[in-house]
Design a protein around this motif. Structure first.
Motif, short mmCIF file in Angstrom:
data_model
loop_
_atom_site.label_atom_id
_atom_site.label_comp_id
_atom_site.label_asym_id
_atom_site.label_seq_id
_atom_site.Cartn_x
_atom_site.Cartn_y
_atom_site.Cartn_z
N LEU A 44 0.81 -1.21 0.00
CA LEU A 44 0.00 0.00 0.00
C LEU A 44 0.85 1.27 0.00
O LEU A 44 0.54 2.23 -0.71
N GLY A 45 1.93 1.31 0.77
CA GLY A 45 2.81 2.48 0.79
C GLY A 45 3.37 2.82 -0.58
O GLY A 45 3.20 3.94 -1.07
N PRO A 46 4.02 1.85 -1.25
CA PRO A 46 4.53 2.14 -2.59
C PRO A 46 3.41 2.51 -3.58
O PRO A 46 3.57 3.41 -4.39
N TYR A 47 2.27 1.83 -3.48
CA TYR A 47 1.15 2.13 -4.38
C TYR A 47 0.68 3.57 -4.18
O TYR A 47 0.41 4.29 -5.15
N GLU A 52 3.16 15.15 1.58
CA GLU A 52 2.78 14.42 2.79
C GLU A 52 2.99 12.91 2.61
O GLU A 52 3.50 12.24 3.50
N VAL A 53 2.59 12.40 1.44
CA VAL A 53 2.80 10.97 1.16
C VAL A 53 4.29 10.65 1.18
O VAL A 53 4.71 9.65 1.78
N LEU A 54 5.08 11.47 0.54
CA LEU A 54 6.52 11.25 0.49
C LEU A 54 7.13 11.23 1.90
O LEU A 54 7.91 10.35 2.24
N GLU A 55 6.73 12.19 2.73
CA GLU A 55 7.27 12.25 4.09
C GLU A 55 6.87 11.01 4.90
O GLU A 55 7.70 10.43 5.59
N GLN A 56 5.59 10.62 4.81
CA GLN A 56 5.15 9.44 5.54
C GLN A 56 5.86 8.18 5.04
O GLN A 56 6.32 7.36 5.83
N TYR A 57 5.95 8.06 3.72
CA TYR A 57 6.57 6.87 3.13
C TYR A 57 8.04 6.78 3.51
O TYR A 57 8.54 5.71 3.86
N ARG A 81 9.49 8.07 6.12
CA ARG A 81 9.63 7.88 7.56
C ARG A 81 9.26 6.47 8.00
O ARG A 81 9.95 5.88 8.83
N THR A 82 8.16 5.92 7.44
CA THR A 82 7.64 4.65 7.96
C THR A 82 7.48 3.55 6.92
O THR A 82 7.22 2.41 7.29
#
Length: 165
Positions: free
Chosen positions: A95-98, A133-138, A140-141
């Motif tokens: 899900l993260g990469p998608y 925001e997606v980039l930062e979350q991805y 980081r986690t």
């Protein structure tokens, strides 16, 4: 961005490819069938189905579609069970990469050209914000939580965006 995309591609290595809609979501999934196929391509298995509910926040929260966190989890769990039974892979771990790829796709899909369309420019800036925001979350986690996204109205009010209706 390039490093994060390289990481996402590496994470998806070995995922079988299948025909994909690339803009699959509630507005394009009707009882009689799926419409709006102009962007179709081969995609990693489950890309469209896994994101069907996750892309609601990319629309800005104003399209009338809602999915609770519980609904999203149940949906993804059911998809993951089917994927594991048929391919041996757990869909939810992708899900993260998608979502990283989807955030980039949504931004590129709507770059406005008419300076008079302030509504389109606002939405494009909103999607740029979501991509960040997606980039930062991805980074980081390795995961992305779309429930943390602001609505388009919240974004506009915080950024004093001119031309927001």
């Amino acid at each position: 961005m390039r490093a994060a995309l390289d990481r996402a591609v590496a994470q998806l290595a070995g995922v079988p490819l299948a025909p994909g809609h690339l803009d699959y979501g509630l507005p394009n999934a009707l009882p009689a069938g799926v419409i709006d196929w102009q962007h179709h391509r081969l995609v990693p298995l489950g890309y469209d189905a896994a994101l069907a509910l996750e892309i609601i926040p990319f629309k800005g929260g104003t399209k009338g579609y809602l999915a609770s966190p519980e609904q999203r989890l149940r949906y993804l769990k059911a998809l993951s069970e089917v994927a594991r039974a048929t391919t041996g892979q757990c869909l939810s771990r992708h899900l993260g990469p998608y979502l990283l790829v989807k955030a980039l796709f949504f931004l590129a899909l709507m770059r406005p050209t008419d300076p008079a369309r302030t509504d389109k420019h606002l939405k494009w800036h909103y999607r740029r914000h979501l991509l960040q925001e997606v980039l930062e979350q991805y980074e980081r986690t390795g995961a992305v939580d779309t429930a943390r996204f602001p609505t388009l109205d919240d974004y506009a009010s915080r950024h004093s965006a001119p031309g927001h209706p």
